[in-house]
Design a protein around this motif. Structure first.
Motif, mmCIF file in Angstrom:
data_model
loop_
_atom_site.group_PDB
_atom_site.id
_atom_site.type_symbol
_atom_site.label_atom_id
_atom_site.label_comp_id
_atom_site.label_asym_id
_atom_site.label_seq_id
_atom_site.Cartn_x
_atom_site.Cartn_y
_atom_site.Cartn_z
ATOM 1 N N MET A 1 0.847 -1.188 0.000
ATOM 2 C CA MET A 1 0.000 0.000 0.000
ATOM 3 C C MET A 1 0.884 1.240 0.000
ATOM 4 N N THR A 2 0.301 2.384 -0.323
ATOM 5 C CA THR A 2 0.996 3.658 -0.271
ATOM 6 C C THR A 2 0.630 4.355 1.032
ATOM 7 N N TYR A 3 1.633 4.727 1.785
ATOM 8 C CA TYR A 3 1.403 5.398 3.066
ATOM 9 C C TYR A 3 2.186 6.697 3.055
ATOM 10 N N ASP A 4 1.516 7.781 3.323
ATOM 11 C CA ASP A 4 2.141 9.098 3.282
ATOM 12 C C ASP A 4 2.795 9.387 4.632
ATOM 13 N N PHE A 5 4.059 8.960 4.767
ATOM 14 C CA PHE A 5 4.753 9.159 6.036
ATOM 15 C C PHE A 5 4.898 10.645 6.365
ATOM 16 N N ARG A 6 5.293 11.442 5.380
ATOM 17 C CA ARG A 6 5.536 12.856 5.631
ATOM 18 C C ARG A 6 4.281 13.543 6.179
ATOM 19 N N LYS A 7 3.161 13.322 5.522
ATOM 20 C CA LYS A 7 1.909 13.955 5.941
ATOM 21 C C LYS A 7 1.535 13.542 7.358
ATOM 22 N N ASN A 8 1.623 12.244 7.647
ATOM 23 C CA ASN A 8 1.211 11.752 8.963
ATOM 24 C C ASN A 8 2.181 12.150 10.065
ATOM 25 N N ILE A 9 3.478 12.250 9.738
ATOM 26 C CA ILE A 9 4.446 12.716 10.731
ATOM 27 C C ILE A 9 4.165 14.169 11.093
ATOM 28 N N ILE A 10 3.984 14.998 10.081
ATOM 29 C CA ILE A 10 3.739 16.433 10.308
ATOM 30 C C ILE A 10 2.410 16.662 11.028
ATOM 31 N N ASN A 11 1.390 15.883 10.676
ATOM 32 C CA ASN A 11 0.063 16.054 11.290
ATOM 33 C C ASN A 11 -0.067 15.385 12.645
ATOM 34 N N GLY A 12 0.958 14.633 13.044
ATOM 35 C CA GLY A 12 0.888 13.945 14.335
ATOM 36 C C GLY A 12 -0.034 12.748 14.327
ATOM 37 N N THR A 13 -0.259 12.168 13.142
ATOM 38 C CA THR A 13 -1.188 11.041 13.019
ATOM 39 C C THR A 13 -0.453 9.755 12.609
ATOM 40 N N LEU A 14 0.845 9.699 12.879
ATOM 41 C CA LEU A 14 1.636 8.539 12.481
ATOM 42 C C LEU A 14 1.179 7.293 13.215
ATOM 43 N N HIS A 15 0.986 6.210 12.468
ATOM 44 C CA HIS A 15 0.635 4.927 13.077
ATOM 45 C C HIS A 15 1.822 4.445 13.914
ATOM 46 N N HIS A 16 1.564 3.520 14.826
ATOM 47 C CA HIS A 16 2.624 3.093 15.746
ATOM 48 C C HIS A 16 3.373 1.849 15.294
ATOM 49 N N ALA A 17 2.874 1.124 14.285
ATOM 50 C CA ALA A 17 3.529 -0.126 13.890
ATOM 51 C C ALA A 17 3.430 -0.339 12.384
ATOM 52 N N PHE A 18 4.554 -0.750 11.785
ATOM 53 C CA PHE A 18 4.618 -0.938 10.335
ATOM 54 C C PHE A 18 5.345 -2.241 9.999
ATOM 55 N N ILE A 19 4.878 -2.889 8.946
ATOM 56 C CA ILE A 19 5.623 -3.987 8.343
ATOM 57 C C ILE A 19 6.254 -3.443 7.073
ATOM 58 N N ILE A 20 7.578 -3.469 7.002
ATOM 59 C CA ILE A 20 8.292 -3.049 5.796
ATOM 60 C C ILE A 20 8.722 -4.331 5.087
ATOM 61 N N GLU A 21 8.017 -4.675 4.023
ATOM 62 C CA GLU A 21 8.274 -5.926 3.315
ATOM 63 C C GLU A 21 9.010 -5.648 2.011
ATOM 64 N N GLY A 22 9.965 -6.494 1.689
ATOM 65 C CA GLY A 22 10.682 -6.346 0.429
ATOM 66 C C GLY A 22 11.702 -7.446 0.265
ATOM 67 N N PRO A 23 12.168 -7.674 -0.947
ATOM 68 C CA PRO A 23 13.170 -8.720 -1.197
ATOM 69 C C PRO A 23 14.495 -8.382 -0.542
ATOM 70 N N TYR A 24 15.391 -9.349 -0.538
ATOM 71 C CA TYR A 24 16.711 -9.166 0.070
ATOM 72 C C TYR A 24 17.423 -7.948 -0.514
ATOM 73 N N SER A 25 17.260 -7.725 -1.820
ATOM 74 C CA SER A 25 17.975 -6.637 -2.490
ATOM 75 C C SER A 25 17.420 -5.261 -2.136
ATOM 76 N N ALA A 26 16.243 -5.198 -1.521
ATOM 77 C CA ALA A 26 15.692 -3.912 -1.073
ATOM 78 C C ALA A 26 16.327 -3.569 0.271
ATOM 79 N N ASP A 27 16.907 -2.390 0.387
ATOM 80 C CA ASP A 27 17.620 -2.005 1.611
ATOM 81 C C ASP A 27 16.625 -1.558 2.671
ATOM 82 N N LYS A 28 15.995 -2.531 3.313
ATOM 83 C CA LYS A 28 14.941 -2.248 4.286
ATOM 84 C C LYS A 28 15.490 -1.562 5.539
ATOM 85 N N LYS A 29 16.682 -1.955 5.951
ATOM 86 C CA LYS A 29 17.267 -1.339 7.147
ATOM 87 C C LYS A 29 17.520 0.144 6.913
#
Length: 266
Positions: A1-29
């Protein structure tokens, strides 16, 4: 899904838990570190300036309110996993107040290696997180995480890097898939694997590329001609996932991929 981190951080509405999924080649860290900078940076909230004391501490891994845990293998074992005691220690840390700001950010790398028992303990933290806590679960395959965990997290999908190594991997992956689809001799597939797979990283990169091609074939996005059924694709993806598990258990990369090819039917 698309999640607008910038908007939610600025508005103070950031969710508390996220799953960052991606293949090994995606630099998740690194992605998690950049998100932490966007959350904690005072100079450019929602983005992260990358230059202030906070951003530099996060990048260098010495910010007191950024907790990172990752899988490891105990002495005498070849299996890397996030251990129960690591989750317990993380929970204890999250119960304490932030040292440098008003938030604590926790990152669990290899979240799909956490035991069911440890996740059951952690569920309470996800349901009632301490104030200011933000949790990132990094995973190559979110389907391996318990539904009770997935349902409490925002799911964000990353894709592999598009560098030269990935372009080469895509070419090699297509050749390998074509060889198997045509019923070619195993020695050709073996030679291809040996020419590309030099270490664990290149093995993961090739597996990512194969899975991407199979997905494109399944959904009709692959324009190149190949004769392969849906059932064969499902079996191939299962074999790819098994090869990933072999690599997590510290199998020799070349051996794991050759075994995968034989299981697929090469």
């Amino acid at each position: 899904m698309t999640y607008d981190f910038r908007k939610n951080i600025i508005n103070g509405t950031l969710h508390h838990a996220f799953i960052i999924e991606g293949p090994y080649s995606a630099d998740k860290k690194n992605y998690a570190v950049e998100l932490a900078q966007a959350i904690l940076c005072k100079q450019m909230p929602g983005v992260g300036c990358g230059e202030c004391v906070i951003c530099r501490k996060l990048k260098d891994g010495n910010h007191l309110d950024f907790v990172f845990i990752e899988p490891y293998a105990k002495k005498g074992s070849k299996t890397r996993s996030v251990k129960d005691e690591q989750i317990e220690q993380l929970q204890e840390r999250l119960m304490r107040k932030p040292f440098e700001g008003d938030r604590v950010i926790a990152v669990i790398d290899g979240a799909d290696t956490v035991t069911a028992r440890a996740f059951n303990r952690f569920l309470k933290t996800l349901e009632e997180p301490p104030e200011g806590t933000v949790i990132f679960l990094l995973s190559e395959n979110a389907a391996k995480l318990p539904q009770t965990i997935r349902s409490r997290c925002v799911h964000v999908r990353l894709y592999g890097n598009e560098g030269k190594d990935n372009m080469k991997a895509s070419k090699e992956a297509w050749e390998l898939i074509s060889f198997m689809a045509d019923g070619d001799y195993f020695y050709r597939e073996k030679q291809l694997i040996e020419s590309f797979v030099k270490d664990r990283e290149s093995a993961y990169t090739l597996l990512d590329a194969m899975e991407s091609i199979y997905r494109d074939i399944l959904f009709g996005k692959e324009e190149r001609d190949i004769r392969i059924t849906k059932e064969q694709i499902y079996r191939a993806v299962d074999c790819i996932e098994e090869a990933r598990r072999e690599l997590v258990r510290n199998a020799v990369p070349g051996y794991a991929l050759k075994k995968m090819v034989l299981n697929i039917g090469g």
